[in-house]
Design a protein around this motif. Structure first.
Motif, mmCIF file in Angstrom:
data_model
loop_
_atom_site.group_PDB
_atom_site.id
_atom_site.type_symbol
_atom_site.label_atom_id
_atom_site.label_comp_id
_atom_site.label_asym_id
_atom_site.label_seq_id
_atom_site.Cartn_x
_atom_site.Cartn_y
_atom_site.Cartn_z
ATOM 1 N N LYS B 298 0.821 -1.215 0.000
ATOM 2 C CA LYS B 298 0.000 0.000 0.000
ATOM 3 C C LYS B 298 0.854 1.264 0.000
ATOM 4 O O LYS B 298 0.561 2.215 -0.722
ATOM 5 C CB LYS B 298 -0.882 -0.004 1.260
ATOM 6 C CG LYS B 298 -1.980 1.040 1.265
ATOM 7 C CD LYS B 298 -3.106 0.604 0.378
ATOM 8 C CE LYS B 298 -4.177 1.653 0.222
ATOM 9 N NZ LYS B 298 -5.112 1.243 -0.836
ATOM 10 N N LEU B 299 1.883 1.278 0.845
ATOM 11 C CA LEU B 299 2.625 2.524 1.090
ATOM 12 C C LEU B 299 3.992 2.549 0.433
ATOM 13 O O LEU B 299 4.565 3.628 0.239
ATOM 14 C CB LEU B 299 2.816 2.729 2.601
ATOM 15 C CG LEU B 299 1.573 2.643 3.481
ATOM 16 C CD1 LEU B 299 1.964 2.727 4.948
ATOM 17 C CD2 LEU B 299 0.581 3.752 3.131
ATOM 18 N N GLY B 300 4.514 1.394 0.110
ATOM 19 C CA GLY B 300 5.889 1.311 -0.383
ATOM 20 C C GLY B 300 6.826 0.879 0.729
ATOM 21 O O GLY B 300 6.635 1.225 1.896
ATOM 22 N N ALA B 301 7.858 0.140 0.365
ATOM 23 C CA ALA B 301 8.787 -0.407 1.368
ATOM 24 C C ALA B 301 9.600 0.688 2.041
ATOM 25 O O ALA B 301 10.203 0.447 3.091
ATOM 26 C CB ALA B 301 9.714 -1.434 0.720
ATOM 27 N N ASP B 302 9.612 1.884 1.476
ATOM 28 C CA ASP B 302 10.395 2.969 2.087
ATOM 29 C C ASP B 302 9.622 3.717 3.173
ATOM 30 O O ASP B 302 10.120 4.696 3.726
ATOM 31 C CB ASP B 302 10.883 3.946 1.015
ATOM 32 C CG ASP B 302 9.732 4.561 0.238
ATOM 33 O OD1 ASP B 302 8.625 3.958 0.224
ATOM 34 O OD2 ASP B 302 9.912 5.641 -0.345
ATOM 35 N N ARG B 303 8.402 3.253 3.496
ATOM 36 C CA ARG B 303 7.586 3.922 4.520
ATOM 37 C C ARG B 303 7.351 3.049 5.746
ATOM 38 O O ARG B 303 6.574 3.424 6.630
ATOM 39 C CB ARG B 303 6.204 4.325 3.961
ATOM 40 C CG ARG B 303 6.185 4.957 2.587
ATOM 41 C CD ARG B 303 6.972 6.239 2.475
ATOM 42 N NE ARG B 303 6.371 7.359 3.176
ATOM 43 C CZ ARG B 303 6.946 8.561 3.277
ATOM 44 N NH1 ARG B 303 8.130 8.774 2.740
ATOM 45 N NH2 ARG B 303 6.350 9.534 3.931
ATOM 46 N N VAL B 304 7.954 1.878 5.800
ATOM 47 C CA VAL B 304 7.668 0.908 6.871
ATOM 48 C C VAL B 304 8.968 0.528 7.573
ATOM 49 O O VAL B 304 9.949 0.174 6.914
ATOM 50 C CB VAL B 304 6.997 -0.367 6.300
ATOM 51 C CG1 VAL B 304 6.626 -1.330 7.417
ATOM 52 C CG2 VAL B 304 5.773 -0.006 5.456
ATOM 53 N N MET B 305 8.964 0.588 8.894
ATOM 54 C CA MET B 305 10.161 0.252 9.677
ATOM 55 C C MET B 305 9.839 -0.841 10.695
ATOM 56 O O MET B 305 8.766 -0.865 11.277
ATOM 57 C CB MET B 305 10.669 1.494 10.424
ATOM 58 C CG MET B 305 11.217 2.568 9.510
ATOM 59 S SD MET B 305 11.801 4.029 10.424
ATOM 60 C CE MET B 305 10.254 4.890 10.685
ATOM 61 N N TRP B 306 10.830 -1.665 10.932
ATOM 62 C CA TRP B 306 10.684 -2.735 11.913
ATOM 63 C C TRP B 306 10.798 -2.172 13.336
ATOM 64 O O TRP B 306 11.529 -1.219 13.596
ATOM 65 C CB TRP B 306 11.781 -3.777 11.674
ATOM 66 C CG TRP B 306 11.768 -4.921 12.643
ATOM 67 C CD1 TRP B 306 10.792 -5.867 12.789
ATOM 68 C CD2 TRP B 306 12.783 -5.238 13.602
ATOM 69 N NE1 TRP B 306 11.147 -6.755 13.776
ATOM 70 C CE2 TRP B 306 12.365 -6.394 14.292
ATOM 71 C CE3 TRP B 306 14.006 -4.662 13.934
ATOM 72 C CZ2 TRP B 306 13.126 -6.982 15.302
ATOM 73 C CZ3 TRP B 306 14.772 -5.239 14.940
ATOM 74 C CH2 TRP B 306 14.321 -6.395 15.615
ATOM 75 N N ALA B 307 10.070 -2.766 14.267
ATOM 76 C CA ALA B 307 10.167 -2.409 15.681
ATOM 77 C C ALA B 307 9.823 -3.634 16.515
ATOM 78 O O ALA B 307 9.172 -4.570 16.032
ATOM 79 C CB ALA B 307 9.227 -1.262 16.012
ATOM 80 N N ILE B 308 10.266 -3.616 17.758
ATOM 81 C CA ILE B 308 9.937 -4.712 18.673
ATOM 82 C C ILE B 308 8.853 -4.277 19.667
ATOM 83 O O ILE B 308 7.893 -4.979 19.904
ATOM 84 C CB ILE B 308 11.185 -5.150 19.488
ATOM 85 C CG1 ILE B 308 12.320 -5.593 18.552
ATOM 86 C CG2 ILE B 308 10.815 -6.281 20.452
ATOM 87 C CD1 ILE B 308 13.657 -5.777 19.259
ATOM 88 N N ASP B 309 9.014 -3.071 20.224
ATOM 89 C CA ASP B 309 8.210 -2.572 21.343
ATOM 90 C C ASP B 309 8.702 -3.166 22.666
ATOM 91 O O ASP B 309 7.913 -3.502 23.549
ATOM 92 C CB ASP B 309 6.716 -2.851 21.140
ATOM 93 C CG ASP B 309 5.837 -1.845 21.887
ATOM 94 O OD1 ASP B 309 6.383 -1.016 22.639
ATOM 95 O OD2 ASP B 309 4.606 -1.894 21.714
#
Lengths: 350, 350
Positions: B298-309
């Protein structure tokens, strides 16, 4: 009286709104009366605006709601829509006092049944009931399924700011389960305790608040354990499942943890299991092939039904959306008609 | 001081919580004082429970929040996590009076900068600020970026029930935009006007209410036209974009219509365009490969980041999730570290 001739897969649209003049008139009175309901913003625009009002011409949904057998049928024919499953439009009878609500629900159900009887291949119907008079509601629910042969029920989320986790409403859930009839929980504006930040920028209704309201309602029911008491109850929610399919991993993880540490009631199944067992969804108002693909991959093609949301959404793009969606023939048949036939007990095409 | 040696792609986790004893102590006072804040439910459990309390042992997040350089680093090493981008955990300083909030934000920022300086390849940091003292906040925001070399900002949604569409907060937005530094809008419990139906069944926090709160905040900013005034401002939201990527078609359609009929303010761009231009998202707390795939498509791979929390979510499954996710090598590099390097100005690995 015949089905539209398209040569394509049968199309049953599952969240299609109508109204009757008596309910429309009563809603005008509600809008003019005192109420803190956030529904007044939109309901006023639909039922109490004049042709001279700004925006009226662009939002004249009332004509589309009151007409069923004339322009609507022509539009269905034009775009190859075989059937509308009709439901009394939001907020239904839930802004009326319980007596008025009970009477108007019965009247709307009678009219709806007449329409369905006149056009058995073109219209099916979800019956209204007055949740705030639960025992009378249960009787009406039996009448509309057994006598009127309607196809399920419509509920417009909260009733005077209360939700179906509240046991006062459970006679209605008991009736629906016993009758084997699905309840479609349709949006209305958020309840009093939820409406604070939703009052500006048009966020009260379909842009955002409707999803917050119905999503909250569905999670509340699952987290409260409603489906332990009513394991065979089926709830339908629109708008691609009000984003719950997308949230499901997190809701499920956090609910499991909350149960372990005593912050949520113990339930027999997990949230993911309840959603899979007790919920079906429709595509109303979300004509996004990616979101459809996601939902089918998440829930299975037997849990997703096509809808237009007539007259609020235009028919043609909704049809183009489902015709062009990346589905197998089997998936398309399920989404376009087979699921609706099964869940709402509609006779297969001859 | 060296990066974890995994032989795999660099992993920068982008929504990792910490606290300092002074803030933890002050939050205990808040919990014991009078307040209608829905945050008290969870915050009390974290900061004001005793080892003898039911559930304490299973929810002892406080130790994990206060430790950064000991067990946390060992856990990062064990599972091949190269870097945590640290942020003062929710509700940050936003439940304190403005003076206390301003002082504690500065103190937490100083400590955070010291940690990052001691471990420049292992920790980066998002700075806190007191939105309810906007001009002092703007000064602190400049200090932490220019002097302390921190990497962006953290905000825990509403501040005393008000949102960033309110112009009183705009000095902080102006500062963030001028500094080219991203604001991460992290959840806290829903504001007073939104909390009504979220008080039961553990729905106040991560199970449901957090997403309602931050999603509402983000839509409010876009619908109000905040990004016409701050076109270069970048907002990060976690939890797979708080489901906004899934809602985007409907929000966009309905906002466009609402603008036409005068129910929403006119804006220069559409909601879909604002979300694409001004927002980035992280995967925190949503370890669902389907939802990740949807969001990238939907947004492109350049708009999503990995996180754990961390420490709220365990490290190992978060790592397994991103290692097993159906991504191309290029997508995985973007999601695991390149986007974080670009957005939070982190030096690439040597």
């Amino acid at each position: 009286m015949t089905g539209a001739t398209t040569g394509k897969v049968r199309k049953i649209a599952t969240e299609e709104a109508f109204s009757i003049p008596e309910v429309a008139e009563a809603l005008k009175d509600v809008v003019r009366g005192p109420s803190l309901s956030l529904d007044k913003l939109l309901v006023g625009g639909i039922y109490d605006s004049k042709p001279t009002d700004e925006g009226y011409a662009k939002m004249s949904f009332l004509d589309g709601l009151l007409d069923v057998e004339d322009r609507r049928l022509k539009e269905m024919d034009r775009f190859g829509v075989d059937m509308h499953i009709l439901s009394l439009t939001a907020p239904g009878v839930q802004m009326f006092d319980a007596d008025t609500a009970t009477d108007l629900a019965a009247l709307a159900n009678d009219r709806l049944a007449e329409i369905c009887q006149r056009h058995p291949t073109r219209f099916a119907g979800l019956a209204s009931f007055a949740p705030h008079s639960p025992k009378r509601a249960a009787k009406e629910m039996e009448r509309v399924i057994v006598d009127l042969k309607l196809n399920g029920f419509i509920l417009n989320s909260h009733t005077y700011d209360e939700y179906l986790d509240d046991q006062k409403f459970w006679p209605a859930l008991e009736a629906a389960e016993a009758l084997g009839a699905c309840i479609y929980i349709h949006p209305r504006a958020a309840s009093y305790g939820l409406k604070g930040p939703l009052q500006d920028y048009g966020m009260d209704s379909a842009m955002w608040g409707y999803g917050v309201e119905v999503g909250t309602h569905a999670v509340k029911m699952m987290a409260a354990g409603v489906f332990d008491r009513f394991p065979k109850l089926t709830i339908c929610i629109g708008h691609m499942g009000e984003a719950i399919p997308f949230w499901l991993w997190r809701i499920n993880f956090m609910n499991s943890r909350a149960q372990v540490i005593g912050r949520a009631p113990k339930t027999e199944l997990s949230i993911a299991e309840y959603f899979q067992r007790n919920f079906v969804i429709t595509t109303s108002g979300v004509e996004d092939p990616l979101a459809l693909r996601y939902s089918i991959d998440k829930l299975g093609a037997d849990r997703v039904m096509w809808a237009i949301d007539y007259p609020y959404q235009p028919t043609e793009p909704a049809v183009q959306f489902i015709d062009a969606a990346p589905l197998s023939d089997q998936e398309r048949a399920l989404v376009c008609h087979q699921n609706a036939e099964r869940i709402f007990r509609i006779a297969p095409a001859a």
